[in-house]
Structures are given as C-alpha cells and as structure tokens.
Scaffold this active site. Structure first.
Site, short mmCIF file in Angstrom:
data_model
loop_
_atom_site.label_atom_id
_atom_site.label_comp_id
_atom_site.label_asym_id
_atom_site.label_seq_id
_atom_site.Cartn_x
_atom_site.Cartn_y
_atom_site.Cartn_z
N ASN A 15 0.86 -1.30 -0.03
CA ASN A 15 -0.11 -0.10 -0.21
C ASN A 15 0.88 1.27 0.12
O ASN A 15 1.52 1.53 1.21
CB ASN A 15 -0.92 -0.10 1.19
CG ASN A 15 -1.72 1.33 1.46
OD1 ASN A 15 -1.91 2.11 0.60
ND2 ASN A 15 -2.42 1.53 2.75
N LYS A 22 0.19 4.18 -0.28
CA LYS A 22 -0.29 5.46 0.49
C LYS A 22 -0.18 6.64 -0.50
O LYS A 22 -0.29 6.36 -1.77
CB LYS A 22 0.18 5.62 1.68
CG LYS A 22 -0.18 4.46 2.40
CD LYS A 22 0.05 4.26 4.07
CE LYS A 22 -0.04 3.27 4.86
NZ LYS A 22 -0.17 3.61 6.22
N HIS A 67 -9.58 1.18 4.61
CA HIS A 67 -8.20 1.36 5.41
C HIS A 67 -8.50 2.25 6.77
O HIS A 67 -9.40 3.13 6.55
CB HIS A 67 -6.99 1.86 4.54
CG HIS A 67 -5.79 1.94 5.09
ND1 HIS A 67 -5.55 2.86 6.00
CD2 HIS A 67 -4.84 1.02 4.97
CE1 HIS A 67 -4.23 2.62 6.51
NE2 HIS A 67 -3.91 1.30 5.86
N GLU A 118 -5.25 -4.97 10.48
CA GLU A 118 -4.25 -3.83 10.59
C GLU A 118 -4.44 -2.98 12.05
O GLU A 118 -5.51 -2.13 11.92
CB GLU A 118 -4.32 -2.68 9.58
CG GLU A 118 -3.98 -3.29 8.04
CD GLU A 118 -3.57 -2.27 7.05
OE1 GLU A 118 -2.18 -2.69 6.47
OE2 GLU A 118 -3.90 -1.29 7.02
N SER A 148 3.44 -1.96 10.35
CA SER A 148 5.02 -2.22 10.56
C SER A 148 5.47 -3.43 10.37
O SER A 148 6.56 -3.69 11.11
CB SER A 148 5.32 -1.75 12.14
OG SER A 148 4.93 -0.27 12.31
P1 13P Z 1 3.19 0.57 7.69
O1 13P Z 1 3.85 -0.99 7.27
O2 13P Z 1 3.93 1.62 7.03
O3 13P Z 1 3.08 0.43 9.30
O4 13P Z 1 1.53 0.78 7.21
C1 13P Z 1 0.74 -0.49 7.14
C2 13P Z 1 -0.64 0.14 6.53
O5 13P Z 1 -1.37 0.76 6.91
C3 13P Z 1 -0.83 -0.81 5.25
O6 13P Z 1 -1.95 -0.58 4.76
#
Ligand code: 13P
Length: 248
Positions: free
Chosen positions: A9, A11, A93, A164, A208
């Site tokens: 992801n 983002k 999400h 998550e 993470s």
């Molecule tokens: P991180 O791996 O940066 O913690 O993000 C996890 C996430 O939100 C994946 O959708």
C-alpha cells in the site's frame, strides 16, 4: 491450502520517476512463491499498468467509491479501476475510516461494488490503541467484519481480509506474532459463524511489517501474508517480505 499474498500500500507516496525505479526493480526480481500486488495512487494506475504488464505482479488501488457512477466529485468508481487493469482494491483502511469518516456500512458497500466489478476487495479491520487497552479489540474488529459479511453473504468468499491494528501502522511498533495470530484466529472463527468457507479466506496482517519481523508473523497459522505500507516503497524490503511469505 490458502492463497498467500503480499500487497504493498503505497499510500500517498510516489512520483513518475520513483515509481518507475521501484516497479522496474520488482519486475526484474525473481517471482516469490506468493501473490504479489501493489496498490498505487490513482494518477499512477496507467503508468503502473504499463510497467507491470506481463510481470505477474497484480495492480491495485487504495480505495473506490461505493457508487457505480454519477455526481460524486473526486470519487473513483471500481469499474474505472478495472479498466486500468486493477485486480484489487483496498477498502476500509483505517486512514480512510479515521480521516474520511468511513463507517462500517460504507466499507461494506465499497467491498460489494468492487466485487461487482470483478475486483478483489482487500477489506481492512483494526482497533485503536485505546480500544485495545480497554479490551475491546475483538468487539471492534468483529463488528467491522460482520458489516461486510452481512451485506455480502456468500460473496464474501471473494474478499481478502486484512487485520491492521491502528496503533501498529506507521509507528514501527508491529503487533507481536502472538497478538496478530490471536486476532486472525478470532476473525476466522467469526467468518465461520457466517457460514462462509472461512478456512479458504486469505487474511493479511498489516502494521509495521519489515523484513526482520515478517517471517515470524507469516509463520502463524492464520496469517496468510501482509499488507505493507512503508516497507513496500523499498524494492529490497518489499521483496524480502514477499520471500518470507513465500516460504510458508
Ligand atoms: P506500515 O507498514 O507503514 O506500518 O503501514 C501499514 C499499512 O497501513 C498498510 O495498509
């Protein structure tokens, strides 16, 4: 055997040049023994589609509208994602739930729209730190999942579920393998109660995940891969995580 999958992801990260370097590196690497997907920002779908063509790496988006089409300024329809070669779309999400006010009903409707357009929704659930500290984790993620399962019925067998924990996202503080496994097992049991084939439902852990903790997380019996944020922006890290998933 359940499907094993690692999805990135991105983002709101990327640029034409950075995307090219990252995707070229992923395409050039040997394919891991798990499904691999990247969920990119909307403007980069065409670029990513072209760069991933024939690679076996799936393309996804990070959100879609709950509506089919119409006067919804700024929204993107699942059918549009399909036209750009998407196979997956993340829905629910925690950053959408928290920053954009998406509730369980909206998330369920988005998952339904995605399925109607031939996309696999990656449905995210997860509790905040406050909820965990108040021992509400199972109540929270259970209701988040129920909303989707109620609306979709047997169609829910077409989703991918992602757990998550909000407190583990982008914080460097992953859930321990035992904590994640406990919630995954709970979610699978919950899905079983809805009379869907829960044993076949792929469940990803996100929050993470890094190369150094991926192997232990993916070794858990109910964790079928990962939804990766920050580490999906570095080809070497993302590939190392995929290799860890592929070894289980
Ligand atoms: P991180 O791996 O940066 O913690 O993000 C996890 C996430 O939100 C994946 O959708």
């Amino acid at each position: 055997m359940r499907r094993t999958m690692v999805a990135g992801n991105w983002k709101m990260h990327g640029s034409l040049q950075a995307n090219r370097e990252l995707l070229d590196a992923l395409v050039a690497a040997p394919r891991p023994a798990c499904e691999l997907a990247v969920c990119v920002p909307f403007p980069y779908l065409a670029q990513a589609q072209a760069l991933l063509d024939g690679s076996g790496i799936a393309l996804g988006a990070q959100d879609c509208s709950m509506h089919e089409q119409g006067a919804y300024t700024g929204e993107v329809a699942a059918g549009m994602l399909r036209e750009f070669g998407c196979g997956h779309v993340i829905v629910g999400h925690s950053e959408r739930r928290g920053l954009h006010g998406e509730n369980d009903a909206v998330v369920a409707a988005k998952a339904q729209r995605a399925l109607a357009c031939g996309l696999t929704p990656i449905v995210c659930v997860g509790e905040t730190l406050e909820q965990r500290e108040q021992a509400q984790t199972e109540a929270v993620v259970g209701l988040q999942l129920d909303a989707v399962l109620h609306l979709l019925g047997a169609q829910a067998e077409g989703i991918v579920l992602a757990y998550e924990p909000v407190w583990a996202i982008g914080t460097g503080r992953s859930a321990s393998a035992a904590q994640a496994q406990q919630v995954h097992a709970f979610l699978r049991e919950r899905a079983r109660h809805h009379k869907i084939d829960a044993d076949a439902l792929p469940m990803l852990y996100g929050g993470s995940v890094k190369p150094d903790n991926a192997r232990e997380l993916f070794a858990q019996p109910d964790i079928d891969g990962g939804l990766i944020g920050g580490a999906s922006l570095k080809a070497a890290d993302f590939l190392a995580i995929a290799a860890a998933a592929g070894s289980h």
